[in-house]
Each structure stands twice: as structure tokens, then as C-alpha cells.
Design a protein around this motif. Sequence first.
Motif, mmCIF file in Angstrom:
data_model
loop_
_atom_site.group_PDB
_atom_site.id
_atom_site.type_symbol
_atom_site.label_atom_id
_atom_site.label_comp_id
_atom_site.label_asym_id
_atom_site.label_seq_id
_atom_site.Cartn_x
_atom_site.Cartn_y
_atom_site.Cartn_z
ATOM 1 N N MET A 1 -53.185 -43.104 -23.213
ATOM 2 C CA MET A 1 -52.811 -43.892 -22.038
ATOM 3 C C MET A 1 -53.225 -45.349 -22.200
ATOM 4 S SD MET A 1 -51.333 -43.889 -19.061
ATOM 5 C CE MET A 1 -51.287 -42.227 -18.359
ATOM 6 N N ILE A 2 -54.390 -45.577 -22.790
ATOM 7 C CA ILE A 2 -54.840 -46.956 -23.002
ATOM 8 C C ILE A 2 -53.888 -47.688 -23.950
ATOM 9 C CG2 ILE A 2 -56.666 -48.369 -24.027
ATOM 10 C CD1 ILE A 2 -58.688 -46.332 -22.982
ATOM 11 N N LEU A 3 -53.485 -47.012 -25.051
ATOM 12 C CA LEU A 3 -52.583 -47.652 -26.005
ATOM 13 C C LEU A 3 -51.254 -48.019 -25.347
ATOM 14 C CD1 LEU A 3 -53.078 -45.641 -29.338
ATOM 15 C CD2 LEU A 3 -53.984 -47.886 -28.717
ATOM 16 N N VAL A 4 -50.673 -47.088 -24.600
ATOM 17 C CA VAL A 4 -49.386 -47.354 -23.949
ATOM 18 C C VAL A 4 -49.517 -48.513 -22.968
ATOM 19 C CG1 VAL A 4 -47.684 -46.423 -22.345
ATOM 20 C CG2 VAL A 4 -48.475 -45.022 -24.251
ATOM 21 N N ASN A 5 -50.584 -48.518 -22.160
ATOM 22 C CA ASN A 5 -50.780 -49.588 -21.181
ATOM 23 C C ASN A 5 -50.996 -50.938 -21.852
ATOM 24 O OD1 ASN A 5 -51.450 -49.232 -17.946
ATOM 25 N ND2 ASN A 5 -51.329 -47.292 -19.052
ATOM 26 N N VAL A 6 -51.878 -50.975 -22.860
ATOM 27 C CA VAL A 6 -52.193 -52.249 -23.505
ATOM 28 C C VAL A 6 -50.991 -52.783 -24.277
ATOM 29 C CG1 VAL A 6 -53.608 -53.359 -25.265
ATOM 30 C CG2 VAL A 6 -54.653 -51.782 -23.625
ATOM 31 N N PHE A 7 -50.291 -51.895 -25.018
ATOM 32 C CA PHE A 7 -49.128 -52.336 -25.805
ATOM 33 C C PHE A 7 -48.051 -52.941 -24.909
ATOM 34 C CE2 PHE A 7 -49.832 -49.109 -29.487
ATOM 35 C CZ PHE A 7 -50.926 -49.850 -29.903
ATOM 36 N N GLN A 8 -47.725 -52.253 -23.829
ATOM 37 C CA GLN A 8 -46.650 -52.726 -22.967
ATOM 38 C C GLN A 8 -47.083 -53.930 -22.134
ATOM 39 O OE1 GLN A 8 -45.180 -49.245 -20.875
ATOM 40 N NE2 GLN A 8 -44.334 -48.349 -22.749
ATOM 41 N N LEU A 9 -48.367 -53.984 -21.778
ATOM 42 C CA LEU A 9 -48.875 -55.162 -21.085
ATOM 43 C C LEU A 9 -48.802 -56.395 -21.990
ATOM 44 C CD1 LEU A 9 -50.299 -56.468 -18.646
ATOM 45 C CD2 LEU A 9 -52.485 -55.810 -19.706
ATOM 46 N N LEU A 10 -49.164 -56.223 -23.271
ATOM 47 C CA LEU A 10 -49.079 -57.334 -24.225
ATOM 48 C C LEU A 10 -47.642 -57.822 -24.353
ATOM 49 C CD1 LEU A 10 -50.308 -59.155 -26.418
ATOM 50 C CD2 LEU A 10 -49.957 -57.278 -28.045
ATOM 51 N N TYR A 11 -46.696 -56.887 -24.382
ATOM 52 C CA TYR A 11 -45.276 -57.233 -24.504
ATOM 53 C C TYR A 11 -44.821 -58.074 -23.312
ATOM 54 C CZ TYR A 11 -40.231 -56.459 -25.156
ATOM 55 O OH TYR A 11 -38.884 -56.634 -25.335
ATOM 56 N N VAL A 12 -45.216 -57.666 -22.111
ATOM 57 C CA VAL A 12 -44.791 -58.381 -20.899
ATOM 58 C C VAL A 12 -45.487 -59.730 -20.798
ATOM 59 C CG1 VAL A 12 -44.803 -58.321 -18.378
ATOM 60 C CG2 VAL A 12 -44.232 -56.257 -19.672
ATOM 61 N N VAL A 13 -46.798 -59.762 -21.053
ATOM 62 C CA VAL A 13 -47.538 -61.024 -20.964
ATOM 63 C C VAL A 13 -46.995 -62.032 -21.971
ATOM 64 C CG1 VAL A 13 -49.787 -62.115 -21.359
ATOM 65 C CG2 VAL A 13 -49.629 -60.006 -20.014
ATOM 66 N N ASP A 14 -46.682 -61.575 -23.174
ATOM 67 C CA ASP A 14 -46.103 -62.473 -24.175
ATOM 68 C C ASP A 14 -44.763 -63.027 -23.694
ATOM 69 O OD1 ASP A 14 -45.656 -63.505 -27.061
ATOM 70 O OD2 ASP A 14 -43.938 -62.180 -26.737
ATOM 71 N N GLY A 15 -43.940 -62.162 -23.104
ATOM 72 C CA GLY A 15 -42.652 -62.616 -22.598
ATOM 73 C C GLY A 15 -42.791 -63.650 -21.496
ATOM 74 N N LEU A 16 -43.791 -63.479 -20.622
ATOM 75 C CA LEU A 16 -43.985 -64.417 -19.524
ATOM 76 C C LEU A 16 -44.666 -65.704 -19.996
ATOM 77 C CD1 LEU A 16 -45.070 -61.893 -16.748
ATOM 78 C CD2 LEU A 16 -42.877 -63.056 -16.969
ATOM 79 N N TRP A 17 -45.530 -65.620 -20.995
ATOM 80 C CA TRP A 17 -46.146 -66.823 -21.546
ATOM 81 C C TRP A 17 -45.093 -67.688 -22.250
ATOM 82 C CZ3 TRP A 17 -50.329 -69.644 -21.052
ATOM 83 C CH2 TRP A 17 -50.622 -70.609 -22.035
ATOM 84 N N ASN A 18 -44.155 -67.039 -22.934
ATOM 85 C CA ASN A 18 -43.051 -67.736 -23.606
ATOM 86 C C ASN A 18 -41.770 -67.614 -22.779
ATOM 87 O OD1 ASN A 18 -44.304 -68.396 -26.428
ATOM 88 N ND2 ASN A 18 -44.813 -66.250 -26.051
ATOM 89 N N GLU A 19 -41.917 -67.761 -21.477
ATOM 90 C CA GLU A 19 -40.822 -67.496 -20.540
ATOM 91 C C GLU A 19 -39.594 -68.354 -20.812
ATOM 92 O OE1 GLU A 19 -40.477 -66.751 -15.719
ATOM 93 O OE2 GLU A 19 -42.034 -68.049 -16.519
#
Length: 624
Positions: free
Chosen positions: A429-447
Motif C-alpha cells: 500500500m505504501i508503494l502504490v500511494n507513494v508512486f502515484q503521489l509522486l506521479y501527480v506531484v510531478d505533473g502539478l509541479w511541471n503543470e
Amino acid sequence: MRMPSVKYQKGDKVMGRWPGSSLYYEVKVLGFDIPSQLYTVIYKDGTELELKEHDIKNFTGFQTRSRSRSRSPGRRRSRSRSPGRTTRRSSSRTAAVAAAAATESSLSSNKDTKLEVRLSPLQQTMAAENNSNNKHEENNMANKVNEKAEAEVEAESEKNQGRYNLRRRKDDGGAKPASVVAEQQEKEVVKEAAPPAATLSTPLDFGGKIGAYLWLLFLPSWVLFLVFQVNLEDPSLLNFPPPLPPLEAFWDVQALGFVILWILFQALLYVLPVGKVCEKSCHHYTQLSEGMPLRSGERLKYRTNGFFAIMVSAVAAAVAVHQGVDLTYIHSHFLQLAVASFLISVLLSVYLYARSRYAAPEQLAQGGNSGNVVYDFFKGHELNPRIKNFDLKFFCEMRPGLIGWCLINFALALAEMKVHRLDAPSYSMILVNVFQLLYVVDGLWNEEAILTTMDLMHDGFGFMLAFGDLVWVPFTYTLQAYYLVSHPNSLSLPVVGAIVTLKLLGFYIFRKSNSEKNAFRRDPSDPKLSHLKTIPTATGKSLLVSGWWGVVRHPNYLGDLMMALAWSLPCGFSHLLPWYYMIYFIILLVHRDSRDMSDCRRKYGSAWDEYCRTVRYRIIPRVY
């Protein structure tokens, strides 16, 4: 700042020179790009190109002569073909008459001024790669203009094996081209071969008009199937179809209220004048990013404070948990929340289509302008619907569904701890949460990078994107986390390390390739990109054939697939259902690749064929 005047307006029918030749054909002006000073025009055969102003002439600039028996002594048959040429022998008579008229015109014009045709190579690397454009063949006839210097131009072009621009000397700016339009003769030959008038619509995809009906039914049904199936004690596909819950289980007013409040909360964060600094103009900095030029030449401004929005949302979620709010409500009311989001997406789609009926033609999306109500409703009729400065498509793409995806994942991690009485979430569960959170945060940082994507640049905003943003993303991309709540999967530390390595490698490829593409699209002349090799095209743009984009045609898709694999591996191999995202993503990216291939071949012609020969593989090197 005073806007430069535009000589030709959208919708004007004029004569445009075919690149690499001295022939002019009837074209229709689609728009003007102010930064590049290029007109987008469409020929009668449907080919769209970008031309400079001096390559476009008014009809009045050409003389129409009657049939003449005189022949030009320096004329010879041209080897290059263009959209107006045909293999019928009857066309030679028309060309001969045009050449004769051109001879008379050039003799008379030479009395007043001298015309010089200068050949200069385009300032692009690997210009010889696109020489095949001079042999571009089309089967439609058009109005022809033949200059006396045609033989010299073609011979010199073949000698240098490159693409050239024809331009008059600056000191001869007032000289008129020695050319005519053999209008009467052309009409005699073209009666049978004349193509239909070009429209502002593009070929239909997603199965066309019938496909639109099917997708409208399939997409909501598929989301419901996934929710029903993942709730089974044994979610094996052998247990298909899953039992249907009672009708009252589909609806909850409180769930609808929560969805509405969440969207309004994200809208409030979107309009706040805070966030990442993206642009310097008028000696001060703002949180606005400039989009890519539209067909009209306009560049829309976007507020790119998505990273600020997710940070505030994370703080709000943490405060809510600290105050005793039970976020596991999201897990127990997952179906009702999905249905409420679906209802909102439908109402939004109806509003979008209704307002698009009153939008100006230049505001419509070419891909959603078929004339069929259902198809345009599905694909999106208007390109960039806005309420004042509030961009509806950009907001829905980046805010409620994307950030909601992370909130749902967090709630599902809390649900796993509650169901299995754990002090902390499992490794999976930690891996799924962290991986997908990183994906979204990266997308919003490079919005701002999303402003160069297909969704923002070409696709209209209709049911397809509204449903995808508000329902598909938050309620199907969370399937791995939802699965792990009821079907835990333990992982050893070496396996965790291997999955993390795969994720980081995929993320690196995804981010580096997207950054390279975004930088090149925004400023191809950037000195930082001078090492990249390109293939020039007849549109004036260039195709990358080095760096990440020289390895495969879509290196960002390769990185995406590696990350998708890392998201599914923590769920194990007991069931196929948590691998849904990986399977869906392969289908999605292959379909997008086919759309890109079709659009780019139509837009770039033989330059795209040369690009495909240079970069052989589409997504996976030496595989596909």
C-alpha cells in the motif's frame, strides 16, 4: 503593445505557393500565428501548411489570359509534383497555355522592373532529409501558375539535394511575380477531378459516429463493473458477471454533496493569485503560463498553481484526520461517490455542448466539428471553453480528479489499517500511494508542460475529457489501492527495492523526455537545444530525431509504461484485476500512437515518412 496588422483574414481564399516549387494554388486561410508570422492555409486536397506572407497572393495579383498558341522557349516538363498536378495528359495543354501566358506577362513586366529568383537553403539541420517533398504527389487539380524561371529553379534544387525558399530580392520588393492563373483552361480539365471544399473538421476517430454512441454506454458501464468486481471476495474474472447491488445502493445525497464541495474547494484554490512563478512580462512576475498559439494566433493564459493546490489539499486532509473526520467514508461509499461524479460529468458535458453552439468558428475544436450531435458531444465541440478567465478544460484536467486520486489513495490506506487493525499501511500500500503521489506531484509541479499536449492543443472539451477527468481518473486509477484493502500482498525488502528501481527509471525517462519535448516546442532556437538533430518540414516546423526522441518516437510513453508496471507489481499475480491499469494503458498509448501517426502524416507529408525511417521504433526499442 500594438498588435501587428494581418493582411489576410481567416476564411480568405487566396493563392498560396507550394513549398519547393514555383506553382501557386488556391488555398483558404485558417489563421495567423503572430510570433512566427506564419499563415496556416489549407489546400483543396486537404493539406494544411504554414506559409509566409510573401508566399501568398491575392487573386487580383494574377492575370487571366485567353488561350494562346505561343510557347515558352525555355519551358520543360517539371519532375516535381504538388497537390494540383495530375498524370492525365490533358493537363499538359493547360500547363502549356499557362506557360505561354507567363511568357507574355514576364516580357511586359521586365520593361519596368527586374525580377530575380534567389535560392537559399532553409536554416535547418539535415535539410537534405526532406528533399522528397519536391516529389510529393497528390491526385487533385488546382489553379496553376507557371513562372518562366521554373526550369532553372528545379534544376538548381535537384543539384543541391535540399529544400529551398523562393524569395525576391529586397530591392525588388515592388516587382510583381511573372505568373498567371490559367483559370479558363483549368476549369475545362478539372470538372471531373475537382475535390470537395475543405472543411475545418478532421477525420473521425474512436469508431466515428457509431463509436461515439458505444463509448457513451461503455465507459460508465466499465467503471461500475470494476467497482462491483473489486468488491468481491474472489475478484477472479471467472466470477463474471458480479452481482448487482440494490438500486438504493447507487445513490447517496451526502456523497453528491461531498463531491460538489471538493470541486468548489479546488476551484477556489485555482483562482487564487498564488503559486509557481512562470512568466515575466511588463517587468513583473505572475503565476500565469502562456499556452501554445491557436489557429487565430492567440495565446491563452493559464494559472499554473497546481502544486500549491495539492499542498493545501494535503494540509486540509491532515487537519481533517486530526480533528477526527473518518476518511474511510470514501472506501465505504466508493460506489456512491463514483455515481455522483458521473452525474456531475454528464451535466457539465451538456452545458459544454450547449454553450459551444454559440461559440465562434475559430473557437471550435477541429476533431469535434463533425456536424453530428452525439459525436461532437462525446469528443468535445469547443476547444477551450472559459468562463471569463476560468479555463474549464485546464481546471478539470489538473485539479479535482488528479488531486482527488491522491486523496482517495490516502483514504484507502487508512481503510486498510482499519480493516486489518494495522499500526501502519503495508509495504504494498505504501508503494502504490507513494508512486502515484509522486506521479501527480510531478505533473502539478511541471503543470505548464500539459499546455503542449494533445488534450490541451487539439481535443475539444466534451464528455470524453469531462468523464475521464472527474470519473475515470479518480475511480479507476485507484483500483490497485482499493484491491489491497481486501486482498493484502506481502513483499520482501529485495522485491521492494527492485520495484522502486523500476519506478525511478521509468520516472526519469518520462520526465526527461517530456521536458525535452516541451522545451523544443516552446523555443526550437534555444541554445540549450542546439545539439539536437531535426528534420525540417514544409510547415516550417522541425521533427526531433535525436536525444530521447531519437531512440523511439514516444519515449514518454515508454517511461509511463514502466511506471504503470511498478504500480501493478505490488498487488502480486493472484488476480488479473489490479493489472487492469497496465492493460488499459497499453491500449490507450497504442491508440494515441496511431492517432499521432495519422495526424502527423497528413500534416508533414514526406518529412514524416523520412522521420519514421530514421526513428524506427514507436514505444519500445527493438520491440514496437
